[in-house]
Enzyme design. Structure first.
Site, PDB file in Angstrom:
ATOM      1  N   ASP A  29      89.250  49.792  40.250  1.00 30.59           N
ATOM      2  CA  ASP A  29      88.934  51.236  39.603  1.00 30.59           C
ATOM      3  C   ASP A  29      89.844  51.054  38.413  1.00 30.59           C
ATOM      4  OD1 ASP A  29      87.582  53.391  38.841  1.00 30.59           O
ATOM      5  OD2 ASP A  29      89.044  54.828  40.118  1.00 30.59           O
ATOM      6  N   HIS A  46      85.169  46.340  31.599  1.00 31.38           N
ATOM      7  CA  HIS A  46      84.494  45.668  32.683  1.00 31.38           C
ATOM      8  C   HIS A  46      84.608  44.110  32.489  1.00 31.38           C
ATOM      9  CE1 HIS A  46      83.113  49.587  33.990  1.00 31.38           C
ATOM     10  NE2 HIS A  46      82.202  49.657  33.313  1.00 31.38           N
ATOM     11  N   LEU A 140      87.019  31.124  51.911  1.00 34.34           N
ATOM     12  CA  LEU A 140      87.011  32.618  52.136  1.00 34.34           C
ATOM     13  C   LEU A 140      85.555  32.935  51.697  1.00 34.34           C
ATOM     14  CD1 LEU A 140      88.534  35.220  50.986  1.00 34.34           C
ATOM     15  CD2 LEU A 140      88.164  34.385  48.810  1.00 34.34           C
TER      16      LEU A 140
HETATM   17  C1  FPP Z   1      85.486  50.843  37.954  1.00 29.75           C
HETATM   18  O1  FPP Z   1      86.070  51.256  36.832  1.00 29.75           O
HETATM   19  C2  FPP Z   1      84.892  49.549  38.002  1.00 29.75           C
HETATM   20  C3  FPP Z   1      83.501  49.511  37.988  1.00 29.75           C
HETATM   21  C4  FPP Z   1      82.415  50.307  38.185  1.00 29.75           C
HETATM   22  C5  FPP Z   1      83.155  48.205  37.992  1.00 29.75           C
HETATM   23  C6  FPP Z   1      83.625  46.920  38.492  1.00 29.75           C
HETATM   24  C7  FPP Z   1      83.064  45.475  38.155  1.00 29.75           C
HETATM   25  C8  FPP Z   1      83.681  44.727  37.799  1.00 29.75           C
HETATM   26  C9  FPP Z   1      85.247  44.617  37.253  1.00 29.75           C
HETATM   27  C10 FPP Z   1      83.009  43.547  37.218  1.00 29.75           C
HETATM   28  C11 FPP Z   1      82.680  42.642  38.562  1.00 29.75           C
HETATM   29  C12 FPP Z   1      82.061  41.448  38.485  1.00 29.75           C
HETATM   30  C13 FPP Z   1      82.013  40.803  39.464  1.00 29.75           C
HETATM   31  C14 FPP Z   1      81.709  38.967  39.137  1.00 29.75           C
HETATM   32  C15 FPP Z   1      82.037  41.029  40.831  1.00 29.75           C
HETATM   33  P1  FPP Z   1      85.675  52.315  36.150  1.00 29.75           P
HETATM   34  O2  FPP Z   1      84.818  52.152  35.098  1.00 29.75           O
HETATM   35  O3  FPP Z   1      85.167  53.527  36.986  1.00 29.75           O
HETATM   36  O4  FPP Z   1      86.926  52.744  35.386  1.00 29.75           O
HETATM   37  P2  FPP Z   1      87.730  54.350  35.038  1.00 29.75           P
HETATM   38  O5  FPP Z   1      87.773  55.077  36.266  1.00 29.75           O
HETATM   39  O6  FPP Z   1      88.769  54.127  34.228  1.00 29.75           O
HETATM   40  O7  FPP Z   1      86.711  55.029  34.013  1.00 29.75           O
END
Ligand code: FPP
Length: 262
Positions: A29, A46, A140
């Protein structure tokens, strides 16, 4: 107190190699806030988060963790603006394809968890290819939760058991915890020992509700794009300081430990 100037080597020296968690699950997050803090669009957060995924996989593999489960996209995330969802799906498909040779070289097996049929066709194909091409890997196991929510998973499991009961193949009185666990997407995978949530929130957000019954929970304010090996090492060190009692007393647990060491 962790010393903020601790470098990775100092932190690694504090990790007990005999007490590495077998399964770590992570709620990634803080991508959006990381981007907002730099005046950038959320999608940049992201994209930066993909680098942290790479580091987390590498570090887990190096430590000898057997299972790493990442919450990459929840069922609830479908409600985000269309453009953000499209970017995330594109990024996930692109990242998995780009990382595939490295994953195979490092013996990492991909397992998809969630309502994968909802993922757009192009990203889904790349994900399924990665799952197929790493099926023989024995290091893993990386469980990627996509279009996942624990309540969805539990409802599916309940439906599956109810169908068997309705068909007369199963007596409801015989339904056991093991039968439920066998019907979850994580069937055959031991429950997480450690659940990490980055980004400063203290909630579970519909993640692995069944599986985390006895997991150690670790919350860090570090935003996901900044969660590197040092931050991960701190989480492992904290985990190793906990006493896991699984409902027993402290004396019982230390008795079990000394018995098993005999
Ligand atoms: C939450 O941050 C994150 C996500 C909803 C997406 C996580 C995905 C990635 C890091 C890319 C994944 C890639 C692979 C290959 C698995 P948020 O957007 O909720 O952040 P905020 O709380 O600050 O708004």
């Amino acid at each position: 107190m962790d010393n903020l100037v601790d470098n990775l080597d100092t932190l690694l020296a504090r990790i007990d190699p005999t007490r590495i968690p077998e399964h770590v699950a992570i709620i990634m997050d803080g991508n959006g806030r990381w981007a907002a803090g730099r005046g950038k669009p959320r999608s940049d957060g992201h994209a930066e988060g993909v680098s942290s995924v790479h580091e987390a996989v590498e570090f887990s593999s190096d430590l000898g963790i057997k299972y790493l489960t990442l919450y990459a996209f929840s069922n609830e995330n479908w409600r985000r603006p269309r453009q953000e969802v499209d970017t995330l799906m594109y990024l996930i498909g692109w990242a998995i394809e780009r990382e595939l040779p490295d994953l195979i070289r490092n013996n990492v097996r991909i397992r998809l968890v969630g309502d994968i049929e909802r993922i757009p066709a192009d990203a889904r194909r790349r994900l399924r290819d990665a799952e197929r091409d790493t099926a023989g890997c024995t290091g893993l196991t990386l469980l990627m939760c996509l279009s996942y929510s624990a309540r969805w998973e539990l409802t599916e499991a309940a439906r599956s058991l109810a169908r068997r009961a309705a068909a007369g193949e199963l007596d409801p009185a015989d339904i056991s915890e093991e039968m439920m666990a066998d019907r979850l997407d994580t069937a055959g995978v031991p429950d997480p020992d450690l659940l990490i949530r980055t980004g400063g929130e203290h909630r579970i957000s519909n993640f692995l509700l069944w599986q985390i019954a006895y997991s150690e929970l670790y919350f860090t304010p570090v935003l996901w794009p900044e969660f590197g090996k040092e931050a991960y090492a701190r989480a492992i060190i904290d985990f190793q300081s906990r006493e896991r009692r699984f409902g027993m007393t402290s004396a019982q647990v230390s008795g079990l430990t000394s018995d098993s060491e005999k």
